[in-house]
Motif scaffolding. Structure first.
Motif, PDB file in Angstrom:
ATOM      1  N   ARG A  27      23.210  41.578 -28.521  1.00  0.00           N
ATOM      2  CA  ARG A  27      23.137  42.948 -27.995  1.00  0.00           C
ATOM      3  C   ARG A  27      24.206  44.060 -28.498  1.00  0.00           C
ATOM      4  O   ARG A  27      23.869  45.098 -28.859  1.00  0.00           O
TER       5      ARG A  27
ATOM      6  N   HIS B 214      19.931  49.028 -20.872  1.00  0.00           N
ATOM      7  CA  HIS B 214      20.516  47.972 -22.180  1.00  0.00           C
ATOM      8  C   HIS B 214      19.907  48.617 -23.221  1.00  0.00           C
ATOM      9  O   HIS B 214      19.343  47.648 -24.010  1.00  0.00           O
TER      10      HIS B 214
ATOM     11  N   LYS C  46       9.658  35.507 -11.884  1.00  0.00           N
ATOM     12  CA  LYS C  46      10.825  36.252 -12.046  1.00  0.00           C
ATOM     13  C   LYS C  46      10.766  36.822 -10.523  1.00  0.00           C
ATOM     14  O   LYS C  46      10.019  37.622 -10.257  1.00  0.00           O
TER      15      LYS C  46
ATOM     16  N   ILE D  18      12.094  37.775 -17.290  1.00  0.00           N
ATOM     17  CA  ILE D  18      10.991  37.816 -18.186  1.00  0.00           C
ATOM     18  C   ILE D  18      11.501  37.417 -19.602  1.00  0.00           C
ATOM     19  O   ILE D  18      10.764  36.576 -19.896  1.00  0.00           O
ATOM     20  N   GLU D  19      12.904  38.045 -20.026  1.00  0.00           N
ATOM     21  CA  GLU D  19      13.076  37.485 -21.393  1.00  0.00           C
ATOM     22  C   GLU D  19      13.956  36.241 -21.340  1.00  0.00           C
ATOM     23  O   GLU D  19      14.270  35.865 -20.090  1.00  0.00           O
TER      24      GLU D  19
END
Ligand code: XMP
Length: 532
Positions: free
Chosen positions: A310, A365, A524, A529-530
């Motif tokens: 990231r 993010h 969740k 989710i990811e």
């Protein structure tokens, strides 16, 4: 008293000549009340309950709604109601705790009942009054309270009761003060929208002109006023927010806007081309498309840790964007763009406690989060809008449905869906193709819009298989599909078995490197989710 956030003070999001203010007492449905009011065609803003009465008077809304909240009017430190608010001559509707507050303040009787009332309840209308006129005398409503109103204040009519609430709706037409114990904003109160509509039109006299076309008109005016003849730059991500924001700005100031689309090579299949074609060819928006795939792949080389990925992507994105902004400035002459478009939504403003004014940059993010030392002044034309309104505006502006209804996609793209290993070009291509098959089949089945997200994950593991009498050692593709309202919680989508079978066999047949497809059935929480 809770200080009023700068954005709210500056009328940061106010965008219409008539508005309804929802004072937020901390109820879980407060945001929903504002949305429902807007669904009725009236602009509505959510403000913290601590906003001063003088300030409210100065804003001059058509009506004020007091939301529900978790407190008891008898609890120490519970949010209070300034009696002067009820004397402004502005109609007030209290919902749940909001009703208890005004009943208590005006001399009615609120007490803790033996049992609370949670969930579906039957409402018995005794006297319809203005609020419930024309509605069935028996109807279902949604309750969520422990304290209960036993007596309406002097001068009020008690309109209705429910099984556990002797007084479930009150009104004093002369003073324009109304209260309902149940929640009209949730779907489990079937006549809720009608009750809200009655308050807005019959009591507050609102005209119901808030719609996508009026939003476009109002925002265009505001953008022109803010930007004048200055230059504007916008980073397009391919998502609906930045697309709609860019189109609004283009509608307002035309070629003073230049969009920059950084293709980091981590997008879904054909996504970059779709964005470029929509903006450049259809809308004729000046656009700089930067093919930066190579640069991003270099930065991702050897990186396996998700946060490091990231960071690498976010950092490189800023560098590319800055370079392009500099290049543009050199071409255009002068100091270049002074304004930067951001697709900040109203939910972002609310989540960040009302925002910190013009300096707020949608950091989240998101790869699109740019540092503030870029020294741009922000243009945020979606700051007043909920996501569904952004979509409606997108359609109004002619944005293709495919872009308008695009599922959310993380800024760092496919790179964070290659789990436990490096995001190489080969793996990215494989994942992109798998994702394409999934999206294709989901769309074909008519399920795309029903899902919050549907995507594939590529773990860095291989498993044994047998194909055409041969032993294989191939990649595993994970199918993840979830339903959700806001990504805070999510449930795994129950995709039909036949569809799953088609997806799996297409992936295995069409993608040589894949020999196994699995389905993620985690909600969740506890999962996210990811995968990374
Ligand atoms: P999680 O995985 O936390 O995701 O349940 C919630 C939502 O956020 C998206 N997401 C991201 N978006 N950059 C983004 O722009 C990211 O790094 C990122 N990580 C997660 C995710 O797709 C989901 O919609």
């Amino acid at each position: 008293m809770t200080p009023v956030p700068a954005a709210a003070r500056a009328g940061g999001v106010a965008a219409a000549s008539e508005e309804i203010v929802v004072l937020d007492y901390g109820g879980q449905y407060s945001q929903l009340i504002a949305r429902r009011v807007r669904d009725c065609g009236v602009f509505s803003e959510l403000l913290p309950h601590g906003v001063s009465t003088d300030e409210l008077a100065a804003r001059g809304p058509r009506g004020i709604i007091l939301s529900g909240g978790p407190a008891s009017v008898y609890a120490e430190g519970a949010p209070r109601l300034d009696r002067r608010l009820l004397e402004l001559g502005i109609p007030v509707l209290g919902i749940c705790y909001g009703m208890q507050l005004l009943v208590h303040a005006l001399g009615g009787r609120v007490e803790q009942a033996e049992v609370g009332e949670f969930g579906r309840s039957e409402l018995h209308v005794r006297e319809p009054g203005t609020l419930l006129a024309g509605l069935p005398l028996e109807q279902t409503c949604w309750m969520s309270h422990r304290d209960t109103v036993f007596e309406a204040p002097p001068g009020f009519s008690a309109l209705a009761s429910s099984s556990a609430s002797p007084v479930a709706a009150v009104e004093d037409q002369a003073r324009g003060i109304y209260g309902i114990q149940f929640h009209p904003e949730v779907v489990h109160t079937p006549y809720g929208p009608e009750i809200l509509r009655r308050f807005l039109t019959e009591v507050c006299g609102c005209e119901r002109t808030w719609c996508a076309a009026s939003i476009v008109q109002e925002q265009t005016r505001r953008i022109r006023a803010q930007v004048g003849d200055g230059r504007v730059i916008c980073g397009l991500s391919g998502g609906v927010d930045s697309s709609v924001a860019a189109l609004l700005v283009h509608r307002a100031v035309g070629d003073q806007l230049t969009c920059v689309f950084v293709d980091h090579g981590l997008m879904r299949k054909d996504e970059g081309e779709q964005v470029v074609s929509a903006f450049q060819d259809t809308f004729k928006v000046p656009l700089v498309a930067v093919d930066a795939e190579q640069r991003f792949l270099e930065k991702l080389r050897g990186v396996t840790d998700p946060e490091a990925k990231r960071k690498a992507i976010g950092g490189e994105f800023i560098r590319v964007f800055e370079e392009e902004a500099g290049r543009l400035a050199a071409v255009q002459g002068g100091a270049g763009a002074r304004y930067l478009v951001q697709g900040t939504l109203y939910s972002d403003v609310i989540e960040s406690g009302g925002g910190t004014g013009a300096a707020t940059i949608k950091s989240h993010h998101n790869v699109g989060g740019l540092p503030d030392d870029l020294r741009f002044e922000l243009v945020e034309p979606l700051r007043a809008l909920f996501k569904d309104e952004v979509r409606a505006v997108g359609l109004e502006l002619g944005l293709p449905e495919r872009l308008v209804w695009r599922q959310p996609f993380p800024g760092p793209g496919l790179a964070i869906r290659i789990v436990g290993g490096e995001a190489t070009k080969q793996r990215l291509n494989l994942l992109r193709e798998a994702d394409h098959i999934l999206q294709d089949e989901i769309r074909r089945a008519g399920l795309y819009r029903e899902l919050w997200q549907s995507f594939c994950v590529l773990p860095d593991v291989r498993t044994v298989g047998v194909q055409g009498d041969e032993r294989t050692y191939g990649y595993v593709i994970v199918v993840r599909a979830v339903t959700s309202d806001d990504a805070m919680t999510a449930d795994w989508a129950r995709l039909p078995y036949d569809l799953l079978e088609t997806i799996a066999s297409r992936m295995i047949n069409e993608l040589r490197e894949v020999n196994r497809v699995v389905l993620d059935i985690t909600s969740k929480p506890p999962g996210t989710i990811e995968w990374e």
